[in-house]
Write a protein that holds these residues in place. Structure first.
Motif, PDB file in Angstrom:
ATOM      1  N   PHE A  74       0.743 -15.326  -9.031  1.00 33.43           N
ATOM      2  CA  PHE A  74       0.259 -14.480  -7.951  1.00 33.43           C
ATOM      3  C   PHE A  74      -0.728 -15.330  -7.169  1.00 33.43           C
ATOM      4  O   PHE A  74      -1.558 -16.030  -7.754  1.00 33.43           O
ATOM      5  CB  PHE A  74      -0.421 -13.218  -8.478  1.00 33.43           C
ATOM      6  CG  PHE A  74       0.553 -12.181  -8.948  1.00 33.43           C
ATOM      7  CD1 PHE A  74       1.085 -11.261  -8.059  1.00 33.43           C
ATOM      8  CD2 PHE A  74       0.949 -12.127 -10.268  1.00 33.43           C
ATOM      9  CE1 PHE A  74       1.995 -10.304  -8.476  1.00 33.43           C
ATOM     10  CE2 PHE A  74       1.852 -11.174 -10.710  1.00 33.43           C
ATOM     11  CZ  PHE A  74       2.375 -10.273  -9.806  1.00 33.43           C
ATOM     12  N   LEU A  76      -3.482 -15.180  -3.992  1.00 32.96           N
ATOM     13  CA  LEU A  76      -4.241 -14.478  -2.962  1.00 32.96           C
ATOM     14  C   LEU A  76      -4.402 -15.452  -1.798  1.00 32.96           C
ATOM     15  O   LEU A  76      -4.708 -16.629  -2.004  1.00 32.96           O
ATOM     16  CB  LEU A  76      -5.605 -14.046  -3.492  1.00 32.96           C
ATOM     17  CG  LEU A  76      -5.567 -12.910  -4.504  1.00 32.96           C
ATOM     18  CD1 LEU A  76      -6.891 -12.805  -5.242  1.00 32.96           C
ATOM     19  CD2 LEU A  76      -5.239 -11.600  -3.812  1.00 32.96           C
ATOM     20  N   HIS A  78      -6.109 -15.987   2.102  1.00 29.71           N
ATOM     21  CA  HIS A  78      -6.988 -15.558   3.198  1.00 29.71           C
ATOM     22  C   HIS A  78      -6.528 -16.273   4.462  1.00 29.71           C
ATOM     23  O   HIS A  78      -6.419 -17.494   4.499  1.00 29.71           O
ATOM     24  CB  HIS A  78      -8.438 -15.913   2.892  1.00 29.71           C
ATOM     25  CG  HIS A  78      -9.391 -15.355   3.899  1.00 29.71           C
ATOM     26  ND1 HIS A  78      -9.595 -15.921   5.132  1.00 29.71           N
ATOM     27  CD2 HIS A  78     -10.187 -14.272   3.854  1.00 29.71           C
ATOM     28  CE1 HIS A  78     -10.484 -15.211   5.798  1.00 29.71           C
ATOM     29  NE2 HIS A  78     -10.861 -14.203   5.050  1.00 29.71           N
ATOM     30  N   PHE A  99       5.300  -9.714  -1.197  1.00 28.48           N
ATOM     31  CA  PHE A  99       3.904  -9.875  -0.794  1.00 28.48           C
ATOM     32  C   PHE A  99       3.393  -8.594  -0.175  1.00 28.48           C
ATOM     33  O   PHE A  99       4.150  -7.762   0.305  1.00 28.48           O
ATOM     34  CB  PHE A  99       3.699 -11.092   0.131  1.00 28.48           C
ATOM     35  CG  PHE A  99       4.311 -10.990   1.494  1.00 28.48           C
ATOM     36  CD1 PHE A  99       3.554 -10.563   2.569  1.00 28.48           C
ATOM     37  CD2 PHE A  99       5.631 -11.365   1.717  1.00 28.48           C
ATOM     38  CE1 PHE A  99       4.105 -10.484   3.843  1.00 28.48           C
ATOM     39  CE2 PHE A  99       6.188 -11.303   2.967  1.00 28.48           C
ATOM     40  CZ  PHE A  99       5.425 -10.854   4.040  1.00 28.48           C
ATOM     41  N   TRP A 100       2.068  -8.440  -0.243  1.00 24.49           N
ATOM     42  CA  TRP A 100       1.401  -7.245   0.231  1.00 24.49           C
ATOM     43  C   TRP A 100       0.195  -7.637   1.072  1.00 24.49           C
ATOM     44  O   TRP A 100      -0.418  -8.671   0.838  1.00 24.49           O
ATOM     45  CB  TRP A 100       0.893  -6.413  -0.951  1.00 24.49           C
ATOM     46  CG  TRP A 100       1.948  -5.986  -1.918  1.00 24.49           C
ATOM     47  CD1 TRP A 100       2.629  -4.797  -1.922  1.00 24.49           C
ATOM     48  CD2 TRP A 100       2.455  -6.712  -3.041  1.00 24.49           C
ATOM     49  NE1 TRP A 100       3.517  -4.750  -2.974  1.00 24.49           N
ATOM     50  CE2 TRP A 100       3.438  -5.920  -3.672  1.00 24.49           C
ATOM     51  CE3 TRP A 100       2.188  -7.971  -3.590  1.00 24.49           C
ATOM     52  CZ2 TRP A 100       4.130  -6.323  -4.811  1.00 24.49           C
ATOM     53  CZ3 TRP A 100       2.887  -8.386  -4.719  1.00 24.49           C
ATOM     54  CH2 TRP A 100       3.845  -7.566  -5.316  1.00 24.49           C
ATOM     55  N   VAL A 102      -3.563  -6.812   1.616  1.00 21.64           N
ATOM     56  CA  VAL A 102      -4.555  -6.207   0.733  1.00 21.64           C
ATOM     57  C   VAL A 102      -5.924  -6.185   1.394  1.00 21.64           C
ATOM     58  O   VAL A 102      -6.170  -6.900   2.368  1.00 21.64           O
ATOM     59  CB  VAL A 102      -4.633  -6.957  -0.624  1.00 21.64           C
ATOM     60  CG1 VAL A 102      -3.323  -6.844  -1.387  1.00 21.64           C
ATOM     61  CG2 VAL A 102      -5.013  -8.419  -0.439  1.00 21.64           C
ATOM     62  N   TYR A 106      -9.508 -11.397   0.475  1.00 23.86           N
ATOM     63  CA  TYR A 106      -8.241 -12.018   0.847  1.00 23.86           C
ATOM     64  C   TYR A 106      -7.407 -11.037   1.665  1.00 23.86           C
ATOM     65  O   TYR A 106      -7.627  -9.829   1.625  1.00 23.86           O
ATOM     66  CB  TYR A 106      -7.482 -12.482  -0.402  1.00 23.86           C
ATOM     67  CG  TYR A 106      -8.181 -13.632  -1.082  1.00 23.86           C
ATOM     68  CD1 TYR A 106      -7.911 -14.947  -0.725  1.00 23.86           C
ATOM     69  CD2 TYR A 106      -9.145 -13.395  -2.065  1.00 23.86           C
ATOM     70  CE1 TYR A 106      -8.563 -16.001  -1.333  1.00 23.86           C
ATOM     71  CE2 TYR A 106      -9.806 -14.455  -2.670  1.00 23.86           C
ATOM     72  CZ  TYR A 106      -9.517 -15.751  -2.300  1.00 23.86           C
ATOM     73  OH  TYR A 106     -10.162 -16.802  -2.884  1.00 23.86           O
ATOM     74  N   TYR A 108      -3.706 -11.293   1.836  1.00 28.25           N
ATOM     75  CA  TYR A 108      -2.358 -11.120   1.299  1.00 28.25           C
ATOM     76  C   TYR A 108      -2.347 -11.416  -0.198  1.00 28.25           C
ATOM     77  O   TYR A 108      -3.068 -12.300  -0.671  1.00 28.25           O
ATOM     78  CB  TYR A 108      -1.360 -12.082   1.982  1.00 28.25           C
ATOM     79  CG  TYR A 108      -1.315 -11.908   3.473  1.00 28.25           C
ATOM     80  CD1 TYR A 108      -0.505 -10.932   4.059  1.00 28.25           C
ATOM     81  CD2 TYR A 108      -2.084 -12.707   4.309  1.00 28.25           C
ATOM     82  CE1 TYR A 108      -0.472 -10.771   5.426  1.00 28.25           C
ATOM     83  CE2 TYR A 108      -2.058 -12.540   5.684  1.00 28.25           C
ATOM     84  CZ  TYR A 108      -1.257 -11.566   6.234  1.00 28.25           C
ATOM     85  OH  TYR A 108      -1.233 -11.398   7.598  1.00 28.25           O
ATOM     86  N   LEU A 109      -1.488 -10.691  -0.895  1.00 30.35           N
ATOM     87  CA  LEU A 109      -1.202 -10.976  -2.299  1.00 30.35           C
ATOM     88  C   LEU A 109       0.270 -11.332  -2.381  1.00 30.35           C
ATOM     89  O   LEU A 109       1.129 -10.546  -1.975  1.00 30.35           O
ATOM     90  CB  LEU A 109      -1.500  -9.755  -3.183  1.00 30.35           C
ATOM     91  CG  LEU A 109      -1.082  -9.868  -4.652  1.00 30.35           C
ATOM     92  CD1 LEU A 109      -1.849 -10.986  -5.354  1.00 30.35           C
ATOM     93  CD2 LEU A 109      -1.289  -8.541  -5.355  1.00 30.35           C
ATOM     94  N   GLU A 111       3.591 -12.666  -4.661  1.00 34.92           N
ATOM     95  CA  GLU A 111       4.194 -12.853  -5.978  1.00 34.92           C
ATOM     96  C   GLU A 111       5.265 -13.924  -5.832  1.00 34.92           C
ATOM     97  O   GLU A 111       6.156 -13.809  -4.988  1.00 34.92           O
ATOM     98  CB  GLU A 111       4.802 -11.567  -6.512  1.00 34.92           C
ATOM     99  CG  GLU A 111       5.356 -11.726  -7.917  1.00 34.92           C
ATOM    100  CD  GLU A 111       5.890 -10.450  -8.517  1.00 34.92           C
ATOM    101  OE1 GLU A 111       6.090 -10.438  -9.746  1.00 34.92           O
ATOM    102  OE2 GLU A 111       6.120  -9.473  -7.778  1.00 34.92           O
ATOM    103  N   THR A 133      -6.587 -20.157  -0.535  1.00 30.32           N
ATOM    104  CA  THR A 133      -5.800 -19.474  -1.563  1.00 30.32           C
ATOM    105  C   THR A 133      -6.577 -19.380  -2.866  1.00 30.32           C
ATOM    106  O   THR A 133      -7.534 -20.126  -3.104  1.00 30.32           O
ATOM    107  CB  THR A 133      -4.475 -20.211  -1.861  1.00 30.32           C
ATOM    108  OG1 THR A 133      -4.771 -21.467  -2.454  1.00 30.32           O
ATOM    109  CG2 THR A 133      -3.634 -20.381  -0.616  1.00 30.32           C
ATOM    110  N   THR A 135      -5.018 -18.965  -6.812  1.00 28.14           N
ATOM    111  CA  THR A 135      -3.754 -18.893  -7.541  1.00 28.14           C
ATOM    112  C   THR A 135      -3.983 -18.462  -8.982  1.00 28.14           C
ATOM    113  O   THR A 135      -4.873 -18.989  -9.650  1.00 28.14           O
ATOM    114  CB  THR A 135      -3.046 -20.259  -7.515  1.00 28.14           C
ATOM    115  OG1 THR A 135      -2.859 -20.646  -6.151  1.00 28.14           O
ATOM    116  CG2 THR A 135      -1.718 -20.210  -8.221  1.00 28.14           C
TER     117      THR A 135
END
Length: 147
Positions: A74, A76, A78, A99-100, A102, A106, A108-109, A111, A133, A135
């Motif tokens: 995963f 994150l 920014h 991805f989401w 959030v 950050y 975005y998250l 996967e 990022t 990780t």
């Protein structure tokens, strides 16, 4: 603006959801036995939940490690450097599974499933063009989906 109508769901609906979440391929007959309803009643309840968007689809669980993608991370992200079009750019990156957007530090998250650590390095170098990022390498899954 119209307020969404909140629908109420009873214990049987929740049991149906639990059963199909555990086995999306369960037959209506076996599902009706599991929740103690007739097949037509189960069918109607599921149809209503699909129409209302409660049941949004049926999926197959895949063990990506067994098909050559042993690295699960995963990330994150920014968005420091690239303000426009980031969701589109992320959607074009093949190794990003989901991805989401959030809230918090950050934006975005992500996967990600990868074959090698070199692929991870290459992906991170691409993401550094967007921003900072963080990780997280998945070592072991401890719990599956549940209500």
């Amino acid at each position: 603006m119209k307020k969404p109508i909140k629908m109420s769901y009873d214990e049987t609906d929740l049991r149906i959801i639990e059963e199909i979440r555990d086995n999306a391929r369960i037959s209506y007959k076996n599902l009706s036995e599991a929740v103690n309803l007739s097949v037509p009643a189960v069918f109607e309840r599921m149809k209503k939940m699909e129409e209302r968007g409660v049941i949004q689809g049926y999926k197959t669980a895949v063990d990506y490690c067994r098909i050559g993608y042993p690295i699960h991370v995963f990330i994150l992200l920014h968005d420091d450097r690239c303000r426009d079009g980031v969701p589109y750019m992320l959607s074009q990156m093949e190794s990003i599974f989901q991805f989401w957007i959030v809230s918090g530090e950050y934006d975005y998250l992500l996967e990600v499933y990868l074959s090698t650590s070199q692929e991870l390095d290459d992906l991170l170098n691409e993401l550094y063009k967007i921003g900072r990022t963080h990780t997280m390498l998945i070592l072991n899954k401890l719990k599956e989906d549940s209500l």
